[in-house]
Write an enzyme that holds these catalytic residues in place. Structure first.
Site, PDB file in Angstrom:
ATOM      1  CB  CYS A   1      55.203  29.662  36.157  1.00 30.76           C
ATOM      2  SG  CYS A   1      56.655  30.435  36.491  1.00 30.76           S
TER       3      CYS A   1
ATOM      4  CG  HIS B   1      54.818  30.776  31.296  1.00 27.72           C
ATOM      5  ND1 HIS B   1      53.684  31.591  32.097  1.00 27.72           N
ATOM      6  CD2 HIS B   1      55.744  30.944  31.849  1.00 27.72           C
ATOM      7  CE1 HIS B   1      54.440  31.913  33.045  1.00 27.72           C
ATOM      8  NE2 HIS B   1      55.674  31.764  33.163  1.00 27.72           N
TER       9      HIS B   1
ATOM     10  CD  GLU C   1      51.045  31.351  30.030  1.00 32.30           C
ATOM     11  OE1 GLU C   1      51.358  32.287  30.706  1.00 32.30           O
ATOM     12  OE2 GLU C   1      50.883  30.023  29.752  1.00 32.30           O
TER      13      GLU C   1
END
Length: 509
Positions: free
Chosen positions: A79, A167, A169
């Site tokens: 990002c 993202h 994660e």
């Protein structure tokens, strides 16, 4: 020394989650603020740049010099990290109508690119960006796109740099773990050598080398962190570890005796100190939450200091500090102002003139539990819910008295035991009861009552930073409410707290 990944923190709420995902793949990683870029050494296999609440177009946006790492080790920008690398290298990033928040799908992707090996076309990813990379510098290749964002991912082959707008994660990026796996193993060449067993072996050896025959004192709380720290130290130095467990009179019902019994079975050298009357006397007439915390912290330090001085030749103070505490102290925005004043060893090192040892300072909370399991910590301690340092004092809104503590202990005992009996305890991250400073009209038999109100609280969380209330079954709540009102004299109304954090907090004070 094992291999590691460095994560540069630009202030994203997800930075710690990136680290946990990396460690779940058995690769050690460290989080550093963006302004502390290290010189890569033989153990540094790659660097991940996190997201950020800033826009790269802001005047005060984080802008580190990447020249000493570009081309030295593989980089993955996530990002903001991806946007910053692109802008830093001569690309164009701007705010446009193509911003994305929430779920998106990678409609095109290059499966020949190592980052997207075994990733399905159309896979769901989680976006959270207002800025968009609109033009890449020379040498950068677009390797994935969504419907609205052409440059969802890029690659600079000549310098082994990757950037992704989403993202990986978070749970909502369905194949995010595979992408991180690809980066760690196929691109960085990491070896999966970070595990509870390897941590225990390395930490015990390091503790033996550091401490030698010195004596160490540790304040036990009955919780997971201090218990695991104690077992690691016990494994390293045996009886030279002296543990002190202080009863502040604000523990759960029968907790002082049950915790001492658990530690006795572990072979630990533990002294129990019942200072409950001293704490309650100091709290007499105090109702302001922060004043309660400060009194409890001060009295704990006084009691612990007095008891520690009775032990001859102590040179070290052990603390159960875990990695999020370490990260917080060197955060992007400086030491956090949200650190609670009840941190139960605050002030001890300076006052006691002891050297400090922190065997858990590299671990996240979930890793502490896995290490505890490796060390054989009993399930009744290993699976315990977090419990606030000031204990029931911050769950008794208003004045603290022995009578109000005893009442809350009874209610809390009914609630916690009911969760366990109905196999709900392990699906809840933290549960407790608040005794409110209001009374309620009720009817018991033919009599009108005017008695106390209690609020039940049960939340689900990963690390306490955010939390959602747990949807406990109505039938369960009804039975618990009836049992509390029927068995605990002084309570005639039970409510259930359905507030999430944010905007609420887990505790009420």
């Amino acid at each position: 020394m094992q291999n590691k990944i460095i994560i540069l923190d630009f202030g994203s709420q997800y930075t710690q989650l990136i680290a946990r995902r990396v460690r779940e793949l058995n690769v050690y990683c460290e989080i550093l603020p963006y302004y502390r870029i290290p010189e890569p050494d033989d153990t540094t296999k790659g660097i991940i740049l996190s997201g950020s609440p800033y826009s790269v177009t802001d005047e005060k946006a984080p802008a580190p010099d990447l020249t000493k790492v570009l081309g030295k080790v593989p980089l993955l920008g996530v990002c903001y990290g991806a946007q910053y690398i692109a802008k830093h290298s001569g690309g164009i990033v701007d705010s446009s109508e193509t911003r994305e928040y929430g779920r998106a799908n990678l409609e095109t992707l290059d499966n020949t690119n190592p980052l997207f090996k075994n990733i399905d076309k159309g896979c769901q990813v989680w976006m959270s960006h207002g800025d968009t990379i609109t033009s890449l510098p020379k040498g950068f290749d677009v390797v994935a796109s969504t419907k609205d964002v052409k440059i969802a991912a890029y690659h600079l082959p000549i310098r082994n740099v990757f950037g992704i707008q989403f993202h990986p994660e978070v749970y909502h990026t369905t194949q995010g773990t595979q992408m991180l796996h690809n980066f760690l193993f196929d691109i960085c060449g990491c070896v999966p050598d970070w595990s509870p067993a390897s941590f225990v072996a390395a930490t015990v050896e390091e503790l033996r080398n550091t401490l030698g025959n010195d004596k160490v004192v540790l304040g036990l709380s009955g919780g997971v962190d201090s218990s695991v720290a104690a077992l690691l130290l016990h494994k390293a130095i045996g009886p030279n570890l002296c543990c002190i467990f202080v009863n502040n009179g604000l523990l759960r019902k029968n907790e002082f005796d049950s915790v001492l019994d658990s530690y006795k079975h572990l072979g630990l050298n533990v002294k129990g100190v019942d200072a409950s009357e001293r704490f309650l006397k100091e709290l007499d007439g105090v109702s302001e939450p922060e004043a309660k915390r400060k009194i409890i912290g001060r009295v704990f330090i006084e009691v612990f200091d007095e008891e520690a001085h009775l032990i001859k030749d102590v040179k070290w103070l052990a603390q159960g500090t875990i990695y999020p505490d370490v990260i917080e102290s060197v955060s992007v925005n400086g030491p956090s102002v949200t650190i609670k004043s009840h941190h139960n060893v605050g002030g001890l090192p300076e006052k006691m003139n002891l050297k400090v040892i922190e065997p858990l300072k590299l671990l996240f909370k979930d890793e502490v539990r896995r290490v505890g399991k490796e060390l054989g910590l009993p399930e009744n301690i290993l699976g315990r819910h977090p419990f606030p340092g000031p204990g029931l004092a911050i769950r008794i809104l208003g004045e603290i008295t022995a009578e109000r503590v005893a009442l809350l202990q009874e209610v809390d005992d009914i609630f916690i035991n009911a969760l366990k009996a109905n196999n709900l305890y392990d699906s809840v991250w933290q549960a407790g009861v608040m005794l409110l400073p209001v009374k309620s009209v009720g009817v018991m038999g033919d009599e009108r009552t005017y008695e106390s109100v209690v609020a039940l609280r049960a939340v689900q969380s990963t690390d306490g930073m955010t939390a959602d209330w747990v949807h406990l079954p109505y039938e369960f709540l009804a039975r618990v409410s009836n049992e509390i009102i029927n068995k605990v004299r002084g309570v005639n109304r039970v409510v259930y707290d359905i507030s999430s954090k944010p905007p609420a907090t887990i505790e009420w004070e």
